[in-house]
Enzyme design. Structure first.
Site, PDB file in Angstrom:
ATOM      1  N   ALA A 247       0.796  -1.242   0.000  1.00  0.00           N
ATOM      2  CA  ALA A 247       0.000   0.000   0.000  1.00  0.00           C
ATOM      3  C   ALA A 247       0.825   1.287   0.000  1.00  0.00           C
ATOM      4  O   ALA A 247       0.262   2.374   0.137  1.00  0.00           O
ATOM      5  CB  ALA A 247      -1.017   0.031   1.142  1.00  0.00           C
ATOM      6  N   ALA A 248       2.147   1.187  -0.189  1.00  0.00           N
ATOM      7  CA  ALA A 248       2.963   2.416  -0.276  1.00  0.00           C
ATOM      8  C   ALA A 248       2.505   3.256  -1.467  1.00  0.00           C
ATOM      9  O   ALA A 248       2.255   4.460  -1.341  1.00  0.00           O
ATOM     10  CB  ALA A 248       4.440   2.076  -0.417  1.00  0.00           C
ATOM     11  N   GLY A 249       2.374   2.595  -2.613  1.00  0.00           N
ATOM     12  CA  GLY A 249       1.926   3.297  -3.820  1.00  0.00           C
ATOM     13  C   GLY A 249       0.521   3.872  -3.626  1.00  0.00           C
ATOM     14  O   GLY A 249       0.241   5.008  -4.021  1.00  0.00           O
ATOM     15  N   ASP A 250      -0.361   3.096  -2.991  1.00  0.00           N
ATOM     16  CA  ASP A 250      -1.743   3.563  -2.784  1.00  0.00           C
ATOM     17  C   ASP A 250      -1.790   4.786  -1.890  1.00  0.00           C
ATOM     18  O   ASP A 250      -2.540   5.736  -2.155  1.00  0.00           O
ATOM     19  CB  ASP A 250      -2.596   2.442  -2.155  1.00  0.00           C
ATOM     20  CG  ASP A 250      -2.788   1.278  -3.109  1.00  0.00           C
ATOM     21  OD1 ASP A 250      -2.680   1.479  -4.333  1.00  0.00           O
ATOM     22  OD2 ASP A 250      -3.047   0.158  -2.625  1.00  0.00           O
TER      23      ASP A 250
END
Ligand code: ADP
Length: 302
Positions: A247-250
């Site tokens: 979820a870093a990108g999210d």
């Protein structure tokens, strides 16, 4: 207001010392159910950072669907247009993580693949009431295309996070104001191998020639690169102890949408999103790792 068109998944996370071999039964260490799905993650990231956000998506007629809807409501995401598909499972991701942090994942899209253009038509008042539309590629591509088209027809600002990696027709790319791929996604979208920063810039320019106005390539712990007509700018990642990069990108995409809708300049918005992305990797899981506004205020990153 921001609208996210995208996926909702229940992440079923099993921790085990070693991965089981084919045909083997083993006893693992722990099991958790964590709300996820790129669309829902981005919506929750936006809400936790103080943004007003609605989600357009679909769940199945099972208990996971109810749990995911309740999780969004708990985080103040408007779920009026989270539809329910009968005789269909909610999206799930069966994730196994071993003690070396290697993972093996099976995603069952379920209801996420049942959302239709008609569902978007039914949700148009939400799109029309927003200034920004954010979408990804975990729902059918014709629905992504249609949502972008309807948003652009209404003069909205469109953000596409082209994940998971997939080639896209020029027609779709032409409706994107801000494209946010990671390196792998950029490689597939541009149809060229990327070995160094020069290749990244060449690939990004190829996409800008197709009508994308602004592009941010995220590079994990190496930060990100912003490209627009005015030029190129590089951003560092903040130094943190990474526990789980899920979820870093999210969270980066959600944070950027919030910052831009709060009228921050792009450079400030990317810096804010980099802090949010960094904090996200310090915690385990998808929505369980997404930070709140106060966490960012108190973050003294380096
Ligand atoms: P994705 O998860 O889509 O592959 P990235 O891994 O590129 O996205 O992460 C998005 C952003 O989050 C990065 O540009 C960076 O700012 C931040 N980030 C990701 N991983 C780390 C990390 N290990 N340390 C610090 N920041 C990180």
């Amino acid at each position: 207001k921001i609208v996210v068109v995208g996926s909702l998944n229940m992440d079923l996370v099993t921790n085990t010392k070693n991965m089981p071999k084919i045909g083997e039964t083993i006893v693992g260490d722990s099991f958790r159910q964590i709300p996820g799905g790129k669309g829902a993650n981005q919506a929750v990231a936006i809400a936790r950072l103080g943004g007003a956000v609605g989600m357009i998506g679909k769940v199945g007629d099972d208990s996971f669907g109810e749990t995911l809807r309740n999780a969004l409501m708990h985080d103040n995401v408007d779920t009026k247009y989270v539809f329910k598909e009968n005789d269909c499972s909610t999206g799930v991701a069966a994730i196994t993580v071993d003690s070396q942090a290697n993972n093996a994942i099976i995603v069952i899209p379920g209801a996420n693949f049942k959302i239709t253009k008609e569902d978007i038509d039914h949700s148009l008042d939400m799109i029309h009431g927003a200034e920004t539309i954010v979408t990804q590629l975990e729902v059918p591509i014709d629905v992504v295309h249609y949502s972008l088209l309807k948003a652009k027809e209404a003069g909205k600002y469109t953000i596409l996070n082209p994940a998971p990696a997939q080639y896209l027709e020029d027609e779709i790319i032409g409706n994107v104001d801000l494209l946010i791929p990671n390196e792998t996604e950029l490689e597939i979208l541009a149809g060229m191998e990327i070995k160094n920063e020069e290749d990244i810039l060449a690939a990004a320019r190829k996409l800008m020639a197709k009508g994308v106005k602004q592009l941010i390539v995220t590079l994990g712990e190496k930060g990100s690169i912003y490209l627009a007509e005015q030029g190129v700018q590089r951003f560092k990642a903040y130094k943190v102890k990474a526990v789980d990069t899920t979820a870093a990108g999210d969270s980066f995409v959600g944070a950027l949408a919030v910052a831009l809708s709060n009228k921050l300049e792009m450079t400030q918005a990317i810096d804010f999103a980099s802090k949010v992305g960094a904090l996200t990797v310090t915690k385990f899981g998808a929505q369980s790792s997404l930070p709140f506004k106060d966490d960012i205020t108190h973050f003294e990153g380096d």
